[in-house]
Scaffold this motif. Structure first.
Motif, mmCIF file in Angstrom:
data_model
loop_
_atom_site.group_PDB
_atom_site.id
_atom_site.type_symbol
_atom_site.label_atom_id
_atom_site.label_comp_id
_atom_site.label_asym_id
_atom_site.label_seq_id
_atom_site.Cartn_x
_atom_site.Cartn_y
_atom_site.Cartn_z
ATOM 1 N N ASP A 262 3.612 3.144 -11.573
ATOM 2 C CA ASP A 262 4.069 3.952 -12.706
ATOM 3 C C ASP A 262 3.006 3.932 -13.799
ATOM 4 N N GLY A 263 2.180 4.986 -13.836
ATOM 5 C CA GLY A 263 1.135 5.074 -14.851
ATOM 6 C C GLY A 263 0.188 3.888 -14.812
ATOM 7 N N LEU A 264 -0.223 3.484 -13.619
ATOM 8 C CA LEU A 264 -1.051 2.292 -13.450
ATOM 9 C C LEU A 264 -2.485 2.571 -13.902
ATOM 10 N N SER A 265 -2.911 1.866 -14.913
ATOM 11 C CA SER A 265 -4.286 1.940 -15.401
ATOM 12 C C SER A 265 -4.837 0.527 -15.498
ATOM 13 N N TRP A 266 -6.138 0.415 -15.256
ATOM 14 C CA TRP A 266 -6.776 -0.897 -15.372
ATOM 15 C C TRP A 266 -8.246 -0.704 -15.689
ATOM 16 N N LEU A 303 -6.541 -2.085 -4.391
ATOM 17 C CA LEU A 303 -6.109 -3.101 -3.434
ATOM 18 C C LEU A 303 -5.914 -4.456 -4.118
ATOM 19 N N ALA A 304 -6.815 -4.805 -5.027
ATOM 20 C CA ALA A 304 -6.696 -6.085 -5.728
ATOM 21 C C ALA A 304 -5.443 -6.125 -6.593
ATOM 22 N N LEU A 305 -5.103 -5.001 -7.209
ATOM 23 C CA LEU A 305 -3.898 -4.949 -8.030
ATOM 24 C C LEU A 305 -2.634 -4.994 -7.182
ATOM 25 N N LEU A 306 -2.666 -4.381 -6.011
ATOM 26 C CA LEU A 306 -1.490 -4.388 -5.142
ATOM 27 C C LEU A 306 -1.272 -5.753 -4.496
ATOM 28 N N SER A 307 -2.359 -6.427 -4.117
ATOM 29 C CA SER A 307 -2.229 -7.701 -3.414
ATOM 30 C C SER A 307 -1.887 -8.856 -4.343
ATOM 31 N N GLY A 308 -2.189 -8.710 -5.635
ATOM 32 C CA GLY A 308 -1.984 -9.807 -6.577
ATOM 33 C C GLY A 308 -3.245 -10.576 -6.883
ATOM 34 N N ALA A 325 9.784 -5.603 -10.915
ATOM 35 C CA ALA A 325 8.427 -5.640 -11.470
ATOM 36 C C ALA A 325 7.644 -6.783 -10.825
ATOM 37 N N VAL A 326 6.437 -6.473 -10.336
ATOM 38 C CA VAL A 326 5.651 -7.502 -9.627
ATOM 39 C C VAL A 326 4.202 -7.568 -10.092
ATOM 40 N N ALA A 327 3.792 -6.724 -11.027
ATOM 41 C CA ALA A 327 2.380 -6.661 -11.392
ATOM 42 C C ALA A 327 1.862 -7.967 -11.977
ATOM 43 N N HIS A 328 2.773 -8.844 -12.417
ATOM 44 C CA HIS A 328 2.378 -10.126 -13.001
ATOM 45 C C HIS A 328 2.394 -11.259 -11.986
#
Length: 519
Positions: A262-266, A303-308, A325-328
């Motif tokens: 959802d609106g993923l920015s990094w 990939l790094a953001l999805l894997s953790g 929520a899992v991004a953290h």
């Protein structure tokens, strides 16, 4: 191609190479004419890599003879091979990660070619000419796998070569860029350069190569003119059976969304990296979503953001699994939520090279009862590895074999099997069949489809458009850290997706809205 009266550029006679427990090459004969584009085909473990290393001087044959332009020659090392005009692009790269692109190329070309600084303008010019742009001052460890392969290709194209050996050279290119590379190879051949072309993309082989030599089990199993064969005929020469090689899988719509971005920015702090910008995506349970893209456009960051491996502690809801929520969360916590992950790099990321297959199975599957009260259950670890080997037809002496001893395709089948047998709710797979033979690729595709049909949400990131169109239910592309519109596979084609990969969708003011609507 020159007349048959001239000596072959390269001739191999009775080449044999043994390793402990393995006869890698068994009396192989092969000849390549000046100006010929010659294909070397075979399944993983057929002996292709060993033969190429013998030609390039990396290893020495136990028996047989190598003739270069009609004269017997003992290729002592790669420096000697390069001095005779042989350039090679390995499937597994030979780069120093702490050095820059220019420094790596300067080392490979030798002192007489100039300093890294002197080579920089030529590197930029050659890389841009062939549609594989590189920044010469960038450190190799910051490059994606696809970008590292570009370094190897450009290094060879900058040499004055008589024989160019290419191992899977188009795996990181868009269809348009692959066409440009083929035009370059045909021009090089017309100028007298011989090309030995290794690829598992049989359509490429048929379009480009004048002759082909096929290896099976370390021996030459046949020769053919690729243009006179179908893909299926070539595949049968390589693997002996055709199950699933031309499979057409039905497309499905899937159920409720499991993975939601959802609106993923990094912002990537690496000045040479790619930042992600406002990515919106849904992957439903029971479907495969494919993401195409030229290497270096944000795949590694996503990939790094999805894997953790990279976390967003301040914005945990940017990534959600089944509404949570899992991004953290760390990688192990995400796995507990149902994630399985197949990284882009097999050795060093997907598997520890010196560990046994059994121990590599334990690395990610420890949560499925392989560890109890802090103690490793060795019997269960062994049984789990043996089940992977059996279910996914991994060719290996046994579960205690070191991961590095497997061919690329067999190690990939083991890694994928390790993840699938954990019965994930979400599988994220990067380049699942990169560099593997057609038989292994067909087996991997069948396993992904079976997992999809069992209800898992699957996200596949790949540069292989043929693969994505074969197995994906919906498709999108990454370019400059942005995601294109997501379309049902049946409603698009390779030309459109190729344009997305080149970034055409970025010029449309409605692209973001279209992407959100289609997701």
């Amino acid at each position: 191609m020159t007349t048959p009266t001239s000596p072959p550029r390269l001739a191999l006679r009775g080449i044999t190479k043994r390793y402990p427990g393995t006869l890698a090459n068994d009396r192989i004969d092969l000849s390549i004419e000046p100006g010929e584009i010659h294909a070397l085909l075979g399944e993983n473990g057929a002996g292709k890599s060993t033969l190429m290393k013998i030609i390039y001087g990396v290893v020495q044959a136990d028996a047989g003879e190598l003739l270069w332009e009609g004269q017997p020659l003992t290729m002592r090392d790669p420096a000697m091979a390069r001095s005779h005009g042989i350039g090679m692009v390995f499937q597994h790269f030979s780069l120093f990660e702490t050095l820059t692109v220019a420094e790596n190329i300067a080392l490979a070309m030798g002192r007489e070619a100039g300093t890294p600084k002197q080579l920089e303008p030529q590197i930029r010019e050659v890389s841009q000419r062939y549609g594989m742009a590189l920044e010469p001052q960038r450190l190799v460890h910051s490059l994606s796998i696809g970008e590292r392969q570009r370094v190897e290709i450009i290094r060879c194209l900058m040499q004055d070569i008589k024989l160019l050996i290419l191992d899977e050279p188009t795996s990181v290119l868009t269809p348009q860029e692959a066409d440009e590379l083929f035009a370059t190879l045909r021009r090089l051949a017309a100028e007298g350069c011989s090309i030995l072309f290794i690829s598992h993309k049989l359509g490429e082989v048929r379009a480009l190569c004048q002759r082909a030599t096929v290896l099976r089990g370390g021996r030459v199993s046949g020769h053919c003119v690729p243009a006179e064969c179908s893909d299926l005929e070539l595949a049968r020469l390589m693997v002996g059976e055709a199950e699933g090689l031309e499979a057409s899988y039905p497309k499905v719509e899937g159920g409720a969304p499991f993975l939601v971005l959802d609106g993923l920015s990094w912002h990537n702090p690496d000045p040479f990296g790619t930042s992600l910008k406002d990515i919106a995506l849904q992957v439903r349970s029971g479907e495969i979503v494919g993401i195409a893209g030229v290497a270096g456009n944000g795949q590694d960051e996503l990939l790094a953001l999805l894997s953790g491996e990279q976390r967003l502690s301040a914005e945990p809801a940017r990534i959600r699994f089944n509404g949570q929520a899992v991004a953290h969360l760390r990688p192990d916590a995400r796995r507990a939520q149902g994630l399985a992950f197949v990284p882009a790099e097999r050795l060093g990321h997907g598997a520890v090279p010196d560990l046994s297959l059994a121990d590599n199975g334990l690395l990610t599957a420890f949560q499925r009862g392989l560890v109890s009260r802090g103690l490793i259950q060795r019997g269960k670890v062994q049984a789990f590895a043996e089940e992977i080997i059996r279910r996914f037809a991994v060719k290996t002496p046994g579960a205690q074999t070191a991961a590095r001893s497997l061919s690329g395709g067999n190690l990939q089948k083991f890694i994928l099997g390790r993840e699938i047998l954990q019965q994930p709710k979400l599988l994220v797979a990067a380049h699942p069949t990169w560099g593997v033979d057609v038989g292994a690729a067909a087996a991997i595709h069948r396993a992904l489809i079976a997992l999809r049909d069992a209800g898992a949400a699957i996200l596949v990131i790949s540069e292989d458009l043929d693969e994505l169109f074969q197995i994906s239910d919906r498709l999108a592309a990454l370019s400059s850290g942005r995601l294109s519109a997501l379309k049902p596979t049946a409603e698009t084609d390779t030309s459109e997706v190729g344009r997305w990969m080149a970034g055409e969708f970025l010029t449309s003011p409605d692209s973001a809205a279209a992407s959100a609507a289609l997701s």
